[in-house]
Design a protein around this motif. Sequence first.
Motif, mmCIF file in Angstrom:
data_model
loop_
_atom_site.group_PDB
_atom_site.id
_atom_site.type_symbol
_atom_site.label_atom_id
_atom_site.label_comp_id
_atom_site.label_asym_id
_atom_site.label_seq_id
_atom_site.Cartn_x
_atom_site.Cartn_y
_atom_site.Cartn_z
ATOM 1 N N ARG B 67 0.831 -1.208 0.000
ATOM 2 C CA ARG B 67 0.000 0.000 0.000
ATOM 3 C C ARG B 67 0.863 1.254 0.000
ATOM 4 O O ARG B 67 0.505 2.277 -0.541
ATOM 5 N N THR B 96 -2.889 -1.884 -10.671
ATOM 6 C CA THR B 96 -4.005 -1.936 -9.735
ATOM 7 C C THR B 96 -3.452 -2.409 -8.398
ATOM 8 O O THR B 96 -2.860 -3.475 -8.316
ATOM 9 N N ASN B 97 -3.623 -1.580 -7.399
ATOM 10 C CA ASN B 97 -3.087 -1.911 -6.081
ATOM 11 C C ASN B 97 -4.208 -2.444 -5.203
ATOM 12 O O ASN B 97 -5.115 -1.723 -4.815
ATOM 13 N N LEU B 98 -4.151 -3.726 -4.923
ATOM 14 C CA LEU B 98 -5.230 -4.349 -4.151
ATOM 15 C C LEU B 98 -4.801 -4.622 -2.716
ATOM 16 O O LEU B 98 -5.434 -5.393 -1.997
ATOM 17 N N ALA B 99 -3.718 -4.007 -2.309
ATOM 18 C CA ALA B 99 -3.191 -4.281 -0.971
ATOM 19 C C ALA B 99 -4.040 -3.611 0.101
ATOM 20 O O ALA B 99 -4.616 -2.555 -0.113
ATOM 21 N N ILE B 100 -4.121 -4.260 1.244
ATOM 22 C CA ILE B 100 -4.892 -3.738 2.370
ATOM 23 C C ILE B 100 -3.987 -3.670 3.587
ATOM 24 O O ILE B 100 -3.350 -4.666 3.947
ATOM 25 N N LYS B 101 -3.975 -2.502 4.200
ATOM 26 C CA LYS B 101 -3.140 -2.309 5.386
ATOM 27 C C LYS B 101 -3.455 -3.343 6.455
ATOM 28 O O LYS B 101 -4.615 -3.637 6.718
ATOM 29 N N GLY B 102 -2.433 -3.843 7.077
ATOM 30 C CA GLY B 102 -2.630 -4.748 8.206
ATOM 31 C C GLY B 102 -3.074 -6.138 7.796
ATOM 32 O O GLY B 102 -3.426 -6.942 8.645
ATOM 33 N N GLN B 103 -3.072 -6.411 6.515
ATOM 34 C CA GLN B 103 -3.551 -7.716 6.068
ATOM 35 C C GLN B 103 -2.551 -8.829 6.390
ATOM 36 O O GLN B 103 -1.353 -8.654 6.270
ATOM 37 N N GLN B 111 -9.104 -12.898 0.342
ATOM 38 C CA GLN B 111 -9.286 -11.887 -0.705
ATOM 39 C C GLN B 111 -9.139 -12.520 -2.090
ATOM 40 O O GLN B 111 -9.887 -12.194 -3.005
ATOM 41 N N GLN B 114 -12.149 -13.943 -4.004
ATOM 42 C CA GLN B 114 -13.206 -13.125 -4.607
ATOM 43 C C GLN B 114 -13.121 -13.137 -6.128
ATOM 44 O O GLN B 114 -12.033 -13.096 -6.703
ATOM 45 N N ILE B 117 -11.281 -10.101 -7.775
ATOM 46 C CA ILE B 117 -9.830 -10.143 -7.571
ATOM 47 C C ILE B 117 -9.225 -11.157 -8.536
ATOM 48 O O ILE B 117 -8.184 -10.915 -9.143
#
Lengths: 326, 264
Positions: B67, B96-103, B111, B114, B117
Amino acid sequence: MSNLVYNEMLKIVRKKRLWVIVAIVAVLVALFTYAQYKRVQEMQERLGTTDWRTQLQQQIIDAQNRLNSSSISDEWRKYLQIRLKQQQYYLEHDINPSAPGAPTFMRMFIENAIDLFLPLLVMVVAADLVSSEASGGTIKLLLTRPVKRGAVLLSKYIALLLSISFILLTVAFLSYFISGAVFGYEGWRLPLLTGFVAQGEELNTANVHMLPQWKYVLIELGLAWFVCIVVGTLTFMLSVLVRSTAAVMGIMLAALISGAILSNMVSSWHSAKYLFMVNLRLTDYISGTAPPIEGMTLGFSMTVLAVWGLAALAISFIVFTKRDIY
Amino acid sequence: MRRGIVSTITIVSVLAGILWISGLAMTIQDQFFSTAMPPADTTKYTKEKKADSREIYIVALGDSLTRGTGDESGKGYVGYMVDQLRKKTTKPIRVTNLAIKGQRSDGLLKQLGQTEIQRQLKLANIVVMTIGGNDLFQGGEALRLTPKQIEQAKDSYLRNLDRIFQTIRRVNKDAVVFYIGLYNPFSDLGDAKKTSAIVRQWNFASAETAARYPNIIAVPTFDLFALHVNDYLYSDHFHPNKDGYKRIGERVASLITFTEGDKK
């Protein structure tokens, strides 16, 4: 009776209020169209694609990231969570909730205008219906004629209802045609989902069903009309009770704006849900946004609004027919 | 004249009123009395053609590192990597940045399940990812775990990682995957020896997992942060800062070449 109504309509038209309203709506719609256009463009530039799925996915990721930061209020978290689940649902069913087009713009415009902008427009017409006659002294002339007081007031009320219908028609018409020039006039048959029920942080999708956009827009307009009538009736009552038009405007404005503020902070004050101004966002129930206070439903809000409206109507008639005019 | 206008407005208003009442009736009918008919659950994506072959499509997966948390410009290593790549090629690059903080690894695995995704992944030419940082350093308060707990965390992480790679390979056979390893943000603290050893082992095991799959490349970052770690860390003493991200980005970019011309 029809002559009386005609007479009242004549007064409203002659005051040029309706034209002012049409002009305001036209300017605002043009403004919002431009803002929306800019937003769409920026989004495309940022993601380098016009694919709505990518865009929606990016919004979901953004929301997830926001949810993960610690400094976020509970209400906002709940709102984001609900919206996230909804977006996910749309994505899973391959439905684009914001396909560009004039009907989509119309829908968004109504959703955003229902709790403040539309009531304000209604107020412009309703605020001085009776009070101006009182302050101008023409009320005496009106009441010396051989018609019942109730009939006079009723004709004013019917004229108000007609004006409200006219205002909504203007909004629908202008938002369609002005935004269509930019976004295109297509999109009436686009499928949309309704029936989401927010329960706490969860989203209940058991009742979800599909609606074509034209029906969705018509439903929202119907609800907006209902809200406008209630606000109009309340303003009408104040107009009977208070002589000064400015005071009527002031009171109504205060109520409406406090409603917009309250909606953001009443989640822990449960009895606030009986106030009319936190119930104005009826369209939120159709789109499935979480209500300001838990436990509020479309039926509940409509009932609350209807009760307020009927009470206001009763008060205005009683006061108007009993009062001494001097 | 005036009479005409007023009459017209009145008639139009009456008609509009009827229209709105019917809208309201429809609302009541639809919201209170209709039976739920959820749309068919099968997602029937139209067959996507592989994105424009001239375009390079990069999908970024993972946690706060991907992220870009800590980089005030918000680019993160993905941004700097793309900057570098732009110098190497004239093809358009889309990210495309599909990152999620704290994941964590289990979150990423979920994820990847989905549909959307997977669709993005299918279109990708290059995948870059970071994961595991939150599995090991539980939210920055790091390594207070006992060796046994760390061992446990590692086991479940490796299992997840294996399945993540498996999923990626199943969805997209060709894309090159760059798995970016961990660095030790605590290498200037007292127990650096211990923490570094843990991170090293962690990275080694991850690289072993990656090696089981074709075209998944484990990119080390441990060395980048080994000296002067503070110069490259953000004020939270955990995430890289701008310079740290730049180094990671440059390293990943250096591994990507476009010589074949038909780079997938």
